[in-house]
Design a protein around this motif. Structure first.
Motif, PDB file in Angstrom:
ATOM      1  N   ASP A  28      -1.233  95.178 -34.271  1.00 41.82           N
ATOM      2  CA  ASP A  28      -2.955  95.422 -34.414  1.00 41.82           C
ATOM      3  C   ASP A  28      -3.907  95.665 -33.533  1.00 41.82           C
ATOM      4  O   ASP A  28      -4.767  95.328 -32.570  1.00 41.82           O
ATOM      5  CB  ASP A  28      -2.432  93.571 -35.100  1.00 41.82           C
ATOM      6  CG  ASP A  28      -2.660  93.143 -36.284  1.00 41.82           C
ATOM      7  OD1 ASP A  28      -2.579  94.022 -36.879  1.00 41.82           O
ATOM      8  OD2 ASP A  28      -1.842  92.111 -36.567  1.00 41.82           O
ATOM      9  N   TYR A  29      -2.518  96.378 -32.364  1.00 42.10           N
ATOM     10  CA  TYR A  29      -3.528  96.597 -30.836  1.00 42.10           C
ATOM     11  C   TYR A  29      -4.357  97.471 -32.127  1.00 42.10           C
ATOM     12  O   TYR A  29      -3.977  98.378 -32.309  1.00 42.10           O
ATOM     13  CB  TYR A  29      -2.420  96.527 -30.204  1.00 42.10           C
ATOM     14  CG  TYR A  29      -1.618  95.421 -29.313  1.00 42.10           C
ATOM     15  CD1 TYR A  29      -1.751  94.266 -30.255  1.00 42.10           C
ATOM     16  CD2 TYR A  29      -0.338  95.919 -28.117  1.00 42.10           C
ATOM     17  CE1 TYR A  29      -0.923  93.262 -30.284  1.00 42.10           C
ATOM     18  CE2 TYR A  29      -0.357  93.924 -27.689  1.00 42.10           C
ATOM     19  CZ  TYR A  29      -0.431  93.610 -28.357  1.00 42.10           C
ATOM     20  OH  TYR A  29       0.472  92.001 -27.902  1.00 42.10           O
ATOM     21  N   GLU A  30      -5.120  97.842 -30.469  1.00 40.71           N
ATOM     22  CA  GLU A  30      -5.886  99.183 -30.402  1.00 40.71           C
ATOM     23  C   GLU A  30      -5.388 100.146 -29.640  1.00 40.71           C
ATOM     24  O   GLU A  30      -3.720  99.934 -29.294  1.00 40.71           O
ATOM     25  CB  GLU A  30      -7.022  98.586 -29.920  1.00 40.71           C
ATOM     26  CG  GLU A  30      -8.653  98.104 -29.748  1.00 40.71           C
ATOM     27  CD  GLU A  30      -9.686  98.070 -29.225  1.00 40.71           C
ATOM     28  OE1 GLU A  30     -10.751  98.447 -29.765  1.00 40.71           O
ATOM     29  OE2 GLU A  30      -9.387  97.966 -27.839  1.00 40.71           O
TER      30      GLU A  30
ATOM     31  N   TYR B 148       3.241  96.244 -32.235  1.00 43.83           N
ATOM     32  CA  TYR B 148       2.067  95.362 -32.019  1.00 43.83           C
ATOM     33  C   TYR B 148       0.782  96.534 -32.913  1.00 43.83           C
ATOM     34  O   TYR B 148       0.553  97.005 -32.489  1.00 43.83           O
ATOM     35  CB  TYR B 148       1.877  95.833 -30.440  1.00 43.83           C
ATOM     36  CG  TYR B 148       2.952  95.632 -29.190  1.00 43.83           C
ATOM     37  CD1 TYR B 148       2.752  94.067 -29.081  1.00 43.83           C
ATOM     38  CD2 TYR B 148       3.580  96.354 -28.437  1.00 43.83           C
ATOM     39  CE1 TYR B 148       3.630  93.866 -27.783  1.00 43.83           C
ATOM     40  CE2 TYR B 148       4.264  96.380 -27.832  1.00 43.83           C
ATOM     41  CZ  TYR B 148       3.787  94.520 -27.443  1.00 43.83           C
ATOM     42  OH  TYR B 148       5.353  94.836 -26.026  1.00 43.83           O
TER      43      TYR B 148
ATOM     44  N   ASP C 237      -0.835  96.658 -23.539  1.00 51.10           N
ATOM     45  CA  ASP C 237      -0.904  95.174 -22.656  1.00 51.10           C
ATOM     46  C   ASP C 237      -1.215  94.572 -23.780  1.00 51.10           C
ATOM     47  O   ASP C 237      -1.814  94.163 -23.955  1.00 51.10           O
ATOM     48  CB  ASP C 237      -2.657  95.609 -21.997  1.00 51.10           C
ATOM     49  CG  ASP C 237      -2.685  94.486 -20.874  1.00 51.10           C
ATOM     50  OD1 ASP C 237      -2.226  93.223 -20.964  1.00 51.10           O
ATOM     51  OD2 ASP C 237      -3.402  94.538 -19.916  1.00 51.10           O
ATOM     52  N   THR C 238      -0.534  93.458 -23.214  1.00 55.28           N
ATOM     53  CA  THR C 238      -0.107  91.909 -24.752  1.00 55.28           C
ATOM     54  C   THR C 238      -0.632  91.227 -24.545  1.00 55.28           C
ATOM     55  O   THR C 238      -1.644  90.124 -25.267  1.00 55.28           O
ATOM     56  CB  THR C 238       1.449  91.498 -24.636  1.00 55.28           C
ATOM     57  OG1 THR C 238       1.424  90.608 -23.051  1.00 55.28           O
ATOM     58  CG2 THR C 238       2.219  92.273 -24.783  1.00 55.28           C
ATOM     59  N   THR C 239      -1.448  90.812 -22.737  1.00 56.95           N
ATOM     60  CA  THR C 239      -3.313  90.123 -22.854  1.00 56.95           C
ATOM     61  C   THR C 239      -4.206  90.879 -22.994  1.00 56.95           C
ATOM     62  O   THR C 239      -5.374  89.874 -24.541  1.00 56.95           O
ATOM     63  CB  THR C 239      -3.434  90.154 -21.307  1.00 56.95           C
ATOM     64  OG1 THR C 239      -1.860  89.506 -20.998  1.00 56.95           O
ATOM     65  CG2 THR C 239      -4.083  89.106 -21.207  1.00 56.95           C
ATOM     66  N   GLN C 240      -4.262  92.812 -23.319  1.00 65.51           N
ATOM     67  CA  GLN C 240      -5.481  92.597 -23.708  1.00 65.51           C
ATOM     68  C   GLN C 240      -5.511  93.234 -24.978  1.00 65.51           C
ATOM     69  O   GLN C 240      -5.952  93.982 -26.147  1.00 65.51           O
ATOM     70  CB  GLN C 240      -6.155  93.783 -22.837  1.00 65.51           C
ATOM     71  CG  GLN C 240      -6.314  93.699 -21.494  1.00 65.51           C
ATOM     72  CD  GLN C 240      -7.234  94.668 -20.845  1.00 65.51           C
ATOM     73  OE1 GLN C 240      -8.229  94.718 -21.377  1.00 65.51           O
ATOM     74  NE2 GLN C 240      -6.517  95.594 -19.840  1.00 65.51           N
ATOM     75  N   LYS C 241      -4.217  93.336 -25.713  1.00 66.84           N
ATOM     76  CA  LYS C 241      -3.815  93.951 -27.151  1.00 66.84           C
ATOM     77  C   LYS C 241      -3.970  95.364 -27.166  1.00 66.84           C
ATOM     78  O   LYS C 241      -4.917  95.508 -28.139  1.00 66.84           O
ATOM     79  CB  LYS C 241      -4.156  93.125 -27.859  1.00 66.84           C
ATOM     80  CG  LYS C 241      -3.816  91.426 -27.779  1.00 66.84           C
ATOM     81  CD  LYS C 241      -3.922  90.828 -29.387  1.00 66.84           C
ATOM     82  CE  LYS C 241      -3.225  89.168 -28.687  1.00 66.84           C
ATOM     83  NZ  LYS C 241      -3.506  88.591 -30.213  1.00 66.84           N
TER      84      LYS C 241
END
Length: 188
Positions: free
Chosen positions: A99-101, A97, A30-34
């Motif tokens: 830096d994403y969780e 991605y 999810d690129t919005t919530q990262k």
């Protein structure tokens, strides 16, 4: 989640000796919530349930040298999925991605696999424990006391959701320190 995109699905035979029983998981992002997500399905059918129960008697496998032992069926199921394409996709998503969780989830058998998956990517350094959120539903006992203690040290965000009438979180029975234990935090 409306902004979540499916990356890949994985369905593999997760029975080493018996009849074929499939384990299933998927990855998404999810690129919005990262966030990147790993999710795993629970037990499918009587054959797989029987294999899991019979496998309670085969023992546990070590989870690295410092992180206890894991119930054999769950350990094998995770590695069949990991080696069946999950590893490559998670590494690709992490590269794309960085830096994403990472959110990891699963139900029943999938909860046990989710616990191992989250633990594996943290232990191998792919993600840090502070960057992983683990939520399982109806997860059976997955590892021994040492695994539970190690897990609790590594994950500040780890929850097991349990329905009070669900028998699965209470199996296999717990008799002593060498038996299987739950890691934290249980929500009824």
């Amino acid at each position: 989640m409306p902004t979540m995109s499916l990356s890949k699905t994985f369905s593999v035979n997760c029975s080493e000796f018996g009849p074929q029983t499939n384990c299933f998981g998927f990855t998404s992002f999810d690129t919005t919530q990262k966030v990147v997500v790993m999710s795993f399905r629970g037990t499918q059918g009587a054959t797989q349930l029987t294999e899991e129960i019979l496998d309670f008697f085969t023992g546990k496998k070590p989870f690295f040298n410092d992180a206890g032992h894991i119930f054999t069926y769950f350990y094998d199921a995770f590695f069949f999925l990991w080696n069946g394409g999950l590893q490559q996709d998670i590494r690709n998503l992490k590269y794309k991605y960085p830096d994403y969780e990472l959110w990891v989830t699963g139900h029943s058998l999938g909860g046990a696999i989710a616990s191992i998956a989250a633990s594996y990517v943290v232990h191998t350094g792919l993600y840090s424990g502070d960057n992983v959120k683990l939520v399982t539903m109806g997860q059976p006992r997955t590892g021994d006391y040492d695994y539970a203690v190690w897990h609790d040290k590594m994950f500040p965000y780890s929850f097991r959701i349990v329905h009070h009438k669900d028998i699965v979180p209470h199996i296999p029975p717990q008799y002593g320190k060498d038996e299987l234990f739950h890691h934290r935090t249980e929500i009824w």
